[in-house]
Design a protein around this motif. Structure first.
Motif, PDB file in Angstrom:
ATOM      1  N   LEU A  50     -23.439  11.189 -51.029  1.00 14.56           N
ATOM      2  CA  LEU A  50     -22.948  11.756 -49.778  1.00 14.56           C
ATOM      3  C   LEU A  50     -21.527  12.277 -49.953  1.00 14.56           C
ATOM      4  N   VAL A  51     -20.706  11.536 -50.707  1.00 12.88           N
ATOM      5  CA  VAL A  51     -19.291  11.876 -50.850  1.00 12.88           C
ATOM      6  C   VAL A  51     -18.913  11.920 -52.328  1.00 12.88           C
ATOM      7  N   SER A  52     -18.124  12.931 -52.684  1.00 13.04           N
ATOM      8  CA  SER A  52     -17.481  12.980 -54.000  1.00 13.04           C
ATOM      9  C   SER A  52     -15.994  12.713 -53.801  1.00 13.04           C
ATOM     10  N   VAL A  53     -15.491  11.638 -54.403  1.00  6.53           N
ATOM     11  CA  VAL A  53     -14.050  11.376 -54.403  1.00  6.53           C
ATOM     12  C   VAL A  53     -13.484  12.092 -55.624  1.00  6.53           C
ATOM     13  N   VAL A  54     -12.615  13.070 -55.411  1.00  4.98           N
ATOM     14  CA  VAL A  54     -12.151  13.929 -56.492  1.00  4.98           C
ATOM     15  C   VAL A  54     -10.696  13.608 -56.818  1.00  4.98           C
ATOM     16  N   ILE A  55     -10.455  13.292 -58.086  1.00  8.29           N
ATOM     17  CA  ILE A  55      -9.117  12.968 -58.582  1.00  8.29           C
ATOM     18  C   ILE A  55      -8.778  13.939 -59.694  1.00  8.29           C
ATOM     19  N   SER A  56      -7.680  14.683 -59.536  1.00  7.79           N
ATOM     20  CA  SER A  56      -7.165  15.539 -60.603  1.00  7.79           C
ATOM     21  C   SER A  56      -5.959  14.841 -61.213  1.00  7.79           C
ATOM     22  N   THR A  57      -5.889  14.793 -62.536  1.00  8.37           N
ATOM     23  CA  THR A  57      -4.848  13.975 -63.155  1.00  8.37           C
ATOM     24  C   THR A  57      -4.275  14.631 -64.400  1.00  8.37           C
ATOM     25  N   HIS A  58      -3.033  14.297 -64.676  1.00  9.52           N
ATOM     26  CA  HIS A  58      -2.379  14.723 -65.914  1.00  9.52           C
ATOM     27  C   HIS A  58      -1.353  13.662 -66.301  1.00  9.52           C
ATOM     28  N   ASN A  59      -1.634  12.953 -67.397  1.00 10.87           N
ATOM     29  CA  ASN A  59      -0.720  11.950 -67.962  1.00 10.87           C
ATOM     30  C   ASN A  59      -0.275  10.914 -66.917  1.00 10.87           C
ATOM     31  N   ARG A  60      -1.236  10.398 -66.172  1.00 13.19           N
ATOM     32  CA  ARG A  60      -0.942   9.336 -65.204  1.00 13.19           C
ATOM     33  C   ARG A  60      -1.850   8.136 -65.457  1.00 13.19           C
ATOM     34  N   ALA A  61      -2.134   7.846 -66.722  1.00 10.55           N
ATOM     35  CA  ALA A  61      -3.057   6.756 -67.042  1.00 10.55           C
ATOM     36  C   ALA A  61      -2.596   5.437 -66.448  1.00 10.55           C
ATOM     37  N   GLN A  62      -1.288   5.250 -66.319  1.00  8.64           N
ATOM     38  CA  GLN A  62      -0.776   3.969 -65.846  1.00  8.64           C
ATOM     39  C   GLN A  62      -1.102   3.710 -64.382  1.00  8.64           C
ATOM     40  N   TYR A  63      -1.462   4.751 -63.631  1.00 13.40           N
ATOM     41  CA  TYR A  63      -1.818   4.597 -62.227  1.00 13.40           C
ATOM     42  C   TYR A  63      -3.303   4.823 -61.958  1.00 13.40           C
ATOM     43  N   LEU A  64      -3.957   5.524 -62.847  1.00 10.56           N
ATOM     44  CA  LEU A  64      -5.291   6.054 -62.574  1.00 10.56           C
ATOM     45  C   LEU A  64      -6.341   4.970 -62.354  1.00 10.56           C
ATOM     46  N   ARG A  65      -6.278   3.893 -63.133  1.00  5.44           N
ATOM     47  CA  ARG A  65      -7.312   2.857 -63.045  1.00  5.44           C
ATOM     48  C   ARG A  65      -7.434   2.317 -61.620  1.00  5.44           C
ATOM     49  N   GLU A  66      -6.302   1.956 -61.027  1.00  7.57           N
ATOM     50  CA  GLU A  66      -6.354   1.383 -59.681  1.00  7.57           C
ATOM     51  C   GLU A  66      -6.800   2.418 -58.645  1.00  7.57           C
TER      52      GLU A  66
END
Length: 704
Positions: free
Chosen positions: A251-267
């Motif tokens: 029903l929903v796609s949660v979309v995350i665009s990222t660049h060199n933010r591995a330290q925050y991305l997991r959470e």
């Protein structure tokens, strides 16, 4: 086409007539007829009838009747591109289903309701006992049924998915069909009527619901409540906490665009996976990261997380890629350093009503170093509300139809201020937003934000878009708009910022959480009881000493824990959430740099476990890295991973001797506090290890 017949403890003769006439009406069209039984007592007789008539039986055990739930279970099991909702009292005119289904397969952009003709009571024995189908006589004797209360609906399967199916709050029966039709129309599917010319649909007599509602207080109460949902709930999508079974797309796609933010991305990803609405996917677009972003995403191990890498092309290009890759009807925007509150999707989907394309909400800023919270007020998401300041609600709170993001597209000439640009273009294009007026996102403030790194273009881009947005508005008109905007409601966060329901979903390094969890899975119960962080545990055993269920209080639960509990079907209740005191407690251990050495003798697993407990008593760890002996076998490795979890819950990563400890440390750079147990024959070179820690990527600075 799939024809769904809901059934529970009715006459089998009626069911057989419904099956046979539907099959004949479908003609040569590839059709399956599903009898969705919802708790009948004589299931074997129904099974025998289905085998004899070629129908497919879908049985659901239930102590009470619910036509909505019964139809949904049948549709979830269906394989057809089209869904025809039927009833066990219906007689279909030959060829009618084939004609209408063939037309809809060619143009699946509408829905079709059948006008029903009520047969008088004396026809019941004629059709059920004598198999008399004299169509001219039946039509002459029948009375046309009011269109209120009958909704034998033919619809594309995607339309059903779009609105979440029949509303399962409406149990027993009464207006559930009208409610579904109303929501489908609100979702953009025109309604067409059939049943008046060579496509008749006859209804075998039984007492009317309206009559029962007038004489039976229980039935009246149920029907009145169902009608209340129908009349007063403006939302389009229903069953959002239980939907998604058998779905080909989320029903929903949660979309995350990222660049060199591995330290925050997991959470950030965990906060999406922990939603109360589980009918979702997480689309991560990696815009040319050079850190360990890929490893972070792949380590999560959830099939709903889809990773796409591209050469660095900028935030707009990454977001456009996310829109192209999304499979959900809706897109929920999430920045790679922000966190979603668990009920965000539930709240925002419920707020989207007829004619509304998207929903925005409130967010609260938090300082990543101190945890300090700050509120934010924003304008109404409308042309009037956005005009005075040239913008409205924060982009990380958007839930919007995916097709709109694709059509509008993010402006790839902008390096920042892309959110404001697409927001104002959306308003000028006629996109209708609503505001849920609830906090849905926690927005992280840190030195690496675009506001800090590209602030000059962000201001310029905002100025350019704002100027375009206001083009063509006269000074007089401008004054009117500003006055109206000032008089309109301002969405201001009004809540206790120290509320545990808010604090609990800050990052792990800022808060300690205690939750109560329970499960009826024996496998999950065993895992729960064996965790050292569980207290007040209760286990339920069967007659043969088999473990049936368990519950317990889980201390210092991390985002990893919460997500795993949700994924494994645990019931979760937040008990407490408190700000974490500074991890750098003044002890000799900390003052020495958090490095110690201990000679291990005897059983290595037991010794390392003792070390783990001693270290974690001094310094709470987010992750533990263990170097195993060179000859460690697979069983030993798995034993370490099972038993050497830190109190914060992150499973230990076990390695055979490191050729370069820096590689392993970099892999865990997204955590705040990493414990490392090295296997060396000589004394530990503290200076060398601290040098390695200090050589971690700039993104990991501040880790201890």
């Amino acid at each position: 086409m799939s024809v769904i017949i809901p059934f529970r403890n009715r006459e089998l003769r009626r069911l057989e007539v419904a099956i046979r006439t539907a099959a004949e009406s479908a003609g040569s069209l590839a059709t399956e007829i599903i009898v969705s039984d919802f708790g009948s007592t004589d299931i074997e007789s129904i099974r025998s009838l289905c085998e004899r008539t070629g129908a497919r039986l879908v049985h659901t055990s239930s102590p009470r009747w619910s036509r909505s739930s019964c139809l949904n279970r049948g549709i979830e099991a269906a394989r057809g591109q089209l869904i025809q909702c039927d009833d066990a009292d219906m007689i279909w005119y030959p060829g009618a289903l084939e004609r209408h289904a063939t037309a809809m397969l060619a143009d699946p952009s509408y829905i079709l309701n059948y006008q029903v003709w009520d047969l008088p009571e004396h026809w019941t024995s004629l059709v059920l006992e004598e198999n008399c189908f004299d169509w001219d006589r039946m039509l002459a004797d029948a009375e046309i049924h009011s269109r209120w209360g009958h909704g034998l609906l033919l619809m594309p399967r995607n339309a059903y998915r779009r609105v979440g199916g029949y509303d399962e709050r409406m149990h027993t029966y009464g207006v559930e069909d009208l409610d579904l039709t109303k929501r489908l129309r609100a979702a953009g599917y025109p309604q067409v009527w059939a049943g008046t010319s060579e496509d008749y649909l006859f209804h075998i007599f039984h007492p009317k619901t309206s009559v029962q509602a007038k004489t039976d207080p229980k039935v009246k109460k149920i029907v009145d409540r169902n009608r209340s949902y129908y009349r007063n709930d403006p939302s389009v999508v229903r069953n959002i906490l239980t939907g998604g079974a058998g779905a080909s797309a989320p029903l929903v796609s949660v979309v995350i665009s990222t660049h060199n933010r591995a330290q925050y991305l997991r959470e950030s990803i965990f906060s999406a996976l922990y939603q109360t609405v589980q009918d979702l996917e997480v689309v991560v677009v990696d815009d040319g990261s050079t850190d360990h972003t890929r490893e972070i995403v792949e380590s999560i191990g959830d099939a709903r997380v889809r990773y796409f890498y591209q050469e660095q092309a900028g935030i707009s290009a990454a977001r456009n890629r996310g829109a192209r890759e999304s499979r959900g009807h809706y897109t929920a925007v999430l920045d790679d350093d922000d966190l979603m509150l668990p009920d965000r999707l539930e709240i925002q989907l419920a707020a989207i009503g007829s004619g509304v394309h998207g929903c925005v909400g409130n967010f609260v800023n938090f300082d990543d170093a101190t945890g300090e919270l700050a509120t934010w007020s924003d304008a109404e998401p409308s042309l009037t509300g956005a005009y005075p300041k040239g913008g409205f609600a924060g982009h990380p709170t958007w839930v919007i139809e995916t097709k709109i993001l694709r059509r509008l597209g993010y402006d790839e000439s902008f390096t920042s201020s892309v959110d404001n640009n697409i927001a104002l273009r959306a308003l000028r294009a006629g996109v209708q937003f609503t505001h849920c007026d609830r906090i849905v996102t926690l927005r992280r403030r840190h030195a690496g934000q675009v506001t800090e790194t590209d602030g000059s273009f962000q201001k310029l881009g905002s100025l350019l878009t704002r100027s375009w947005f206001r083009t063509g508005v006269s000074p007089t008109r401008k004054e009117e708009i500003v006055k109206r905007a000032q008089a309109s409601k301002s969405n201001t966060v009004k809540t206790d910022l120290e509320n545990p329901q808010l604090l609990a979903y800050l990052p792990d390094h800022l808060v300690d959480r205690t939750v109560t969890v329970s499960t009826i899975s024996s496998r999950n119960a065993l895992a729960l009881l064996s965790d050292s962080r569980v207290s007040s545990a209760v286990a339920v055993y069967g007659d043969h000493d088999e473990l049936l269920s368990a519950s317990g209080t889980f201390r210092r639960a991390t985002w990893t824990d919460l997500t795993q509990f949700r994924r494994d079907g645990f019931e979760i209740k937040l008990e407490t959430a408190a700000r974490r005191s500074s991890p750098a407690a003044e002890t000799d251990f900390v003052r020495s740099g958090g490095v110690d050495s201990t000679e291990i003798t005897g059983d290595i697993t037991a010794a390392v476990q003792r070390i783990r407990e001693a270290i974690c008593a001094e310094l709470p760890l987010d992750a533990l890295l263990v170097e195993l002996p060179a000859d460690a076998d697979a069983d030993t490795t798995m034993s370490f991973r099972r038993t050497l979890a830190t109190p914060s819950g992150r499973t230990a990563l076990a390695y055979t001797p490191f050729t370069d400890p820096l590689v392993a440390l970099s892999y865990l750079a997204s955590t705040t506090r990493v414990g490392v147990l090295l296997n060396r024959s000589g004394p530990l070179d503290t200076a060398t290890l601290l040098t390695l820690v200090n050589q971690l990527s700039p993104a990991a600075k501040g880790n201890q």
